[in-house]
Write a protein that holds these residues in place. Structure first.
Motif, PDB file in Angstrom:
ATOM      1  N   VAL A 158      -4.062   9.541  12.517  1.00  0.00           N
ATOM      2  CA  VAL A 158      -4.850   8.547  13.247  1.00  0.00           C
ATOM      3  C   VAL A 158      -5.405   7.503  12.284  1.00  0.00           C
ATOM      4  N   CYS A 159      -5.989   7.956  11.186  1.00  0.00           N
ATOM      5  CA  CYS A 159      -6.557   7.021  10.210  1.00  0.00           C
ATOM      6  C   CYS A 159      -5.471   6.131   9.602  1.00  0.00           C
ATOM      7  N   ALA A 160      -4.352   6.733   9.247  1.00  0.00           N
ATOM      8  CA  ALA A 160      -3.270   5.962   8.641  1.00  0.00           C
ATOM      9  C   ALA A 160      -2.758   4.892   9.591  1.00  0.00           C
ATOM     10  N   ASP A 161      -2.610   5.229  10.871  1.00  0.00           N
ATOM     11  CA  ASP A 161      -2.168   4.263  11.870  1.00  0.00           C
ATOM     12  C   ASP A 161      -3.130   3.080  11.937  1.00  0.00           C
ATOM     13  N   ALA A 162      -4.428   3.374  12.024  1.00  0.00           N
ATOM     14  CA  ALA A 162      -5.430   2.317  12.132  1.00  0.00           C
ATOM     15  C   ALA A 162      -5.438   1.415  10.906  1.00  0.00           C
ATOM     16  N   ILE A 163      -5.152   1.983   9.747  1.00  0.00           N
ATOM     17  CA  ILE A 163      -5.141   1.211   8.495  1.00  0.00           C
ATOM     18  C   ILE A 163      -3.864   0.377   8.377  1.00  0.00           C
ATOM     19  N   ILE A 164      -2.733   1.009   8.620  1.00  0.00           N
ATOM     20  CA  ILE A 164      -1.443   0.352   8.400  1.00  0.00           C
ATOM     21  C   ILE A 164      -1.269  -0.875   9.283  1.00  0.00           C
TER      22      ILE A 164
ATOM     23  N   LEU B 252     -10.555   0.301   4.121  1.00  0.00           N
ATOM     24  CA  LEU B 252      -9.459   1.022   3.487  1.00  0.00           C
ATOM     25  C   LEU B 252      -8.170   0.209   3.462  1.00  0.00           C
ATOM     26  N   SER B 253      -8.006  -0.688   4.415  1.00  0.00           N
ATOM     27  CA  SER B 253      -6.786  -1.506   4.458  1.00  0.00           C
ATOM     28  C   SER B 253      -6.727  -2.493   3.298  1.00  0.00           C
TER      29      SER B 253
ATOM     30  N   MET C  68       0.839  -1.191   0.000  1.00  0.00           N
ATOM     31  CA  MET C  68       0.000   0.000   0.000  1.00  0.00           C
ATOM     32  C   MET C  68       0.875   1.243   0.000  1.00  0.00           C
ATOM     33  N   ARG C  69       0.364   2.286  -0.676  1.00  0.00           N
ATOM     34  CA  ARG C  69       1.013   3.598  -0.613  1.00  0.00           C
ATOM     35  C   ARG C  69      -0.015   4.597  -0.098  1.00  0.00           C
ATOM     36  N   ILE C  70       0.399   5.427   0.867  1.00  0.00           N
ATOM     37  CA  ILE C  70      -0.451   6.461   1.424  1.00  0.00           C
ATOM     38  C   ILE C  70       0.231   7.801   1.202  1.00  0.00           C
ATOM     39  N   ASP C  71      -0.430   8.687   0.458  1.00  0.00           N
ATOM     40  CA  ASP C  71       0.069  10.037   0.232  1.00  0.00           C
ATOM     41  C   ASP C  71      -0.745  10.998   1.079  1.00  0.00           C
ATOM     42  N   ILE C  72      -0.064  11.865   1.831  1.00  0.00           N
ATOM     43  CA  ILE C  72      -0.741  12.824   2.699  1.00  0.00           C
ATOM     44  C   ILE C  72      -0.348  14.229   2.273  1.00  0.00           C
ATOM     45  N   ILE C  73      -1.361  15.033   1.937  1.00  0.00           N
ATOM     46  CA  ILE C  73      -1.155  16.408   1.478  1.00  0.00           C
ATOM     47  C   ILE C  73      -1.457  17.361   2.623  1.00  0.00           C
ATOM     48  N   SER C  74      -0.499  18.249   2.924  1.00  0.00           N
ATOM     49  CA  SER C  74      -0.642  19.107   4.093  1.00  0.00           C
ATOM     50  C   SER C  74       0.120  20.413   3.896  1.00  0.00           C
ATOM     51  N   VAL C  75      -0.296  21.447   4.612  1.00  0.00           N
ATOM     52  CA  VAL C  75       0.474  22.695   4.610  1.00  0.00           C
ATOM     53  C   VAL C  75       1.559  22.657   5.685  1.00  0.00           C
TER      54      VAL C  75
ATOM     55  N   GLU D   7       9.751   0.066   6.659  1.00  0.00           N
ATOM     56  CA  GLU D   7      11.069  -0.525   6.402  1.00  0.00           C
ATOM     57  C   GLU D   7      10.956  -1.918   5.807  1.00  0.00           C
ATOM     58  N   ALA D   8       9.891  -2.651   6.173  1.00  0.00           N
ATOM     59  CA  ALA D   8       9.690  -4.004   5.658  1.00  0.00           C
ATOM     60  C   ALA D   8       9.025  -4.003   4.286  1.00  0.00           C
ATOM     61  N   GLY D   9       8.639  -2.824   3.808  1.00  0.00           N
ATOM     62  CA  GLY D   9       8.054  -2.727   2.477  1.00  0.00           C
ATOM     63  C   GLY D   9       6.570  -3.025   2.406  1.00  0.00           C
ATOM     64  N   HIS D  10       5.898  -3.063   3.540  1.00  0.00           N
ATOM     65  CA  HIS D  10       4.460  -3.333   3.540  1.00  0.00           C
ATOM     66  C   HIS D  10       3.647  -2.091   3.202  1.00  0.00           C
ATOM     67  N   VAL D  11       4.217  -0.915   3.450  1.00  0.00           N
ATOM     68  CA  VAL D  11       3.518   0.332   3.175  1.00  0.00           C
ATOM     69  C   VAL D  11       4.539   1.426   2.896  1.00  0.00           C
ATOM     70  N   GLU D  12       4.150   2.353   2.047  1.00  0.00           N
ATOM     71  CA  GLU D  12       4.966   3.535   1.786  1.00  0.00           C
ATOM     72  C   GLU D  12       4.117   4.754   2.128  1.00  0.00           C
ATOM     73  N   VAL D  13       4.625   5.602   3.011  1.00  0.00           N
ATOM     74  CA  VAL D  13       3.922   6.823   3.395  1.00  0.00           C
ATOM     75  C   VAL D  13       4.719   8.010   2.860  1.00  0.00           C
TER      76      VAL D  13
END
Length: 227
Positions: free
Chosen positions: A146-152, A101-102, A1-8, A27-33
């Motif tokens: 918070v959402c990303a943590d719960a999903i990852i 979402l996961s 999974m890849r998660i992109d977060i757009i922020s100011v 680090e294990a390659g399961h997700v890229e943030v």
């Protein structure tokens, strides 16, 4: 999974994803943030991304142009399952949504700020709007984290024990039962004997009954759909 977060203020989230389970998952390659600074997509030399609201009123509004540039740049590189806007008036985030979402491949989270984003962003680009509760934060960064943590943590391989997430609170609409560790007795307070018995089936039954009772006491609304 890849998660992109757009922020100011993307630096606000750097530390959050640089430790513990979330760090190991990356680090294990399961997700890229990937964190994106919205100001990098500004349409003027001052890197401004907000402006006054038409019609007047207090507070600034994030403009559509830099957001459109950023989202379109990302979508030109890959397909996204959802483009999510974190907003107090979105659907309330829960374990069911985290589970859904996961199962996706790529997600974009857009973090609101100030008085929010130009409504046209929501009309043209956003596929889902999520809130983490009935209160207002200074921005959507903490909510997105918070959402990303719960999903990852639900992704296969992220947790050392993959069955751990399945016994968390809110899976199957139940709160988790009480847990104990050593010592078996502390100042006269003892661990329930059943947990020391080694009888796996009885321990499972005890934990289920405790989960039911804790849910009935603390969150009876969760049991309404089960009874």
């Amino acid at each position: 999974m890849r998660i992109d977060i757009i922020s100011v203020v993307p630096k606000l989230m750097e530390s959050f994803f640089a430790h513990s389970i979330l760090k190991r998952g990356q680090e294990a390659g399961h997700v890229e943030v990937v964190l994106h600074d919205l100001r990098d997509y500004s349409v003027n030399k001052h890197r401004q991304v907000d402006d006054y609201a038409f019609g007047g009123g207090a507070g600034m509004v994030l403009g559509i142009e830099p957001i459109a540039r950023c989202i379109r740049a990302l979508q030109s590189e890959r397909t996204y399952d959802e483009v999510i806007y974190m907003t107090p008036d979105g659907e309330t985030f829960n374990q069911r949504i985290a589970n859904q979402l996961s199962l996706g491949g790529n997600l974009i989270f857009l973090c609101g700020h100030y008085k929010g984003v130009d409504q046209r962003v929501r009309d043209l680009f956003i596929t889902r709007e999520i809130s983490i509760g009935d209160y207002v934060l200074s921005g959507g960064e903490l909510a997105a984290a918070v959402c990303a943590d719960a999903i990852i943590r639900l992704l296969p391989g992220v947790l050392n024990d993959e069955t751990s997430a399945l016994t968390d609170s809110f899976q199957d609409n139940l709160l988790a039962p009480p847990v104990y560790t050593r010592p078996a007795e502390f100042e006269g307070s003892k661990v329930p004997e059943i947990l020391l018995s080694g009888h796996e089936a009885k321990i499972t039954d005890w934990r289920f009954s405790q989960a039911i009772e804790r849910t009935r006491t603390r969150r009876p609304d969760l049991l309404e759909g089960m009874e």
